[in-house]
Design a protein around this motif. Sequence first.
Motif, mmCIF file in Angstrom:
data_model
loop_
_atom_site.group_PDB
_atom_site.id
_atom_site.type_symbol
_atom_site.label_atom_id
_atom_site.label_comp_id
_atom_site.label_asym_id
_atom_site.label_seq_id
_atom_site.Cartn_x
_atom_site.Cartn_y
_atom_site.Cartn_z
ATOM 1 N N GLN A 191 -34.275 54.222 97.218
ATOM 2 C CA GLN A 191 -34.323 53.171 96.206
ATOM 3 C C GLN A 191 -34.941 53.789 94.972
ATOM 4 O OE1 GLN A 191 -36.256 49.544 97.390
ATOM 5 N NE2 GLN A 191 -36.853 49.094 95.291
ATOM 6 N N LEU A 192 -34.174 53.922 93.899
ATOM 7 C CA LEU A 192 -34.623 54.654 92.734
ATOM 8 C C LEU A 192 -35.662 53.872 91.947
ATOM 9 C CD1 LEU A 192 -31.202 56.076 91.465
ATOM 10 C CD2 LEU A 192 -32.932 57.214 92.894
ATOM 11 N N GLY A 193 -36.594 54.626 91.335
ATOM 12 C CA GLY A 193 -37.569 54.008 90.455
ATOM 13 C C GLY A 193 -38.773 53.447 91.174
ATOM 14 N N PRO A 194 -39.841 53.130 90.411
ATOM 15 C CA PRO A 194 -41.066 52.574 91.000
ATOM 16 C C PRO A 194 -40.868 51.148 91.465
ATOM 17 C CG PRO A 194 -41.205 52.579 88.618
ATOM 18 C CD PRO A 194 -39.944 53.303 88.958
ATOM 19 N N SER A 195 -41.743 50.694 92.330
ATOM 20 C CA SER A 195 -41.695 49.329 92.844
ATOM 21 C C SER A 195 -43.068 48.697 92.686
ATOM 22 C CB SER A 195 -41.288 49.339 94.316
ATOM 23 O OG SER A 195 -42.281 49.991 95.093
ATOM 24 N N VAL A 196 -43.133 47.409 92.919
ATOM 25 C CA VAL A 196 -44.418 46.706 92.866
ATOM 26 C C VAL A 196 -45.374 47.297 93.896
ATOM 27 C CG1 VAL A 196 -45.557 44.487 93.236
ATOM 28 C CG2 VAL A 196 -43.377 44.570 92.011
ATOM 29 N N ALA A 197 -44.836 47.599 95.087
ATOM 30 C CA ALA A 197 -45.664 48.185 96.142
ATOM 31 C C ALA A 197 -46.199 49.549 95.717
ATOM 32 C CB ALA A 197 -44.860 48.315 97.432
ATOM 33 N N ALA A 198 -45.389 50.325 94.998
ATOM 34 C CA ALA A 198 -45.829 51.642 94.536
ATOM 35 C C ALA A 198 -46.953 51.522 93.527
ATOM 36 C CB ALA A 198 -44.649 52.401 93.924
ATOM 37 N N LEU A 199 -46.830 50.565 92.618
ATOM 38 C CA LEU A 199 -47.875 50.357 91.617
ATOM 39 C C LEU A 199 -49.183 49.911 92.268
ATOM 40 C CD1 LEU A 199 -45.758 48.573 88.859
ATOM 41 C CD2 LEU A 199 -46.589 50.938 88.848
ATOM 42 N N GLU A 200 -49.076 49.065 93.284
ATOM 43 C CA GLU A 200 -50.275 48.612 93.992
ATOM 44 C C GLU A 200 -50.929 49.770 94.744
ATOM 45 O OE1 GLU A 200 -51.634 45.341 97.385
ATOM 46 O OE2 GLU A 200 -49.612 45.275 96.543
ATOM 47 N N ASP B 59 -46.557 56.695 85.343
ATOM 48 C CA ASP B 59 -45.176 56.317 85.062
ATOM 49 C C ASP B 59 -44.218 57.490 85.238
ATOM 50 O OD1 ASP B 59 -46.161 53.822 84.495
ATOM 51 O OD2 ASP B 59 -46.095 54.071 82.312
ATOM 52 N N ALA B 60 -44.667 58.689 84.847
ATOM 53 C CA ALA B 60 -43.803 59.866 84.989
ATOM 54 C C ALA B 60 -43.524 60.172 86.453
ATOM 55 C CB ALA B 60 -44.450 61.070 84.312
ATOM 56 N N LEU B 61 -44.544 60.048 87.298
ATOM 57 C CA LEU B 61 -44.369 60.345 88.719
ATOM 58 C C LEU B 61 -43.573 59.262 89.435
ATOM 59 C CD1 LEU B 61 -47.870 61.806 89.681
ATOM 60 C CD2 LEU B 61 -45.682 63.011 89.726
#
Length: 253
Positions: A5-14, A30-32
């Motif tokens: 699943q491309l790109g960041p997610s809410v779970a990733a930010l948390e 954001d870059a990572l």
Amino acid sequence: MNGPQLGPSVAALEAWSKSFLSGQDPDVRDALLADSRVASYPAGALICNASNGDYRVALIHSGQIRAQITSWDGRQATTRYLTAGQFTALPAMLTYGAPSSLAAVTSCEVSVLNPNTFRHLLRTRADLCYEVAVHLAESTYETVMHLEDNLFGSVQQRVSRHLLEMATSTVKGLLVQSDQSELADAIGSVREVVSRSLKKLEDTGAIRRSRRQIWIEDPRLLQSFASSNATVRNKDLAVGNTAREAGLKARNE
């Protein structure tokens, strides 16, 4: 593993907010995460084997992952457990491989990071490089403590410690979802020996067993079985944490 699943997610930010890099500039985050993909693994799955050059740099959203080494005769020993907000395989990223592997203890979800992006940021951001270096040094000390237990601790101590580290909090209490064979593999022992150790812990009231479930009934009692050096280690960790806080304060000033 589920499809990417491309790109960041809410779970990733948390998860990032819980990590040791949470204080970094948002552009690093954001870059990572923009160059990442979300993946999930079922309990018991082998995530990667870095000794073959297959390492997986990931930020854990949920679940628990075991870092382990395997001997020539197939025996395994756990070097550390990783949970939400922690990163996997940072040393392997820097050396393009490592003599270890990662396995999912419970079902887990992660953001798989692009190691090339991470390495580029480390080369261009001194603050990020320093923070990763400090983290790796602290991880080394933690691993040394674990190896000390595995080398010199009794089976009872090793089983108790691993139960505490593998436990997840539920509405009914602390639960370890593992059988005797998996636990034996985790500490580099055999099923029969681990079975005797678990029976002793159950007889004392520290744990309660039910099929593949081990409930920790008395965490403090189990901790007393985990290490004869618990008091010394807690003091060392407290000193280390105080020193790090002082260092971060000095750096910010």
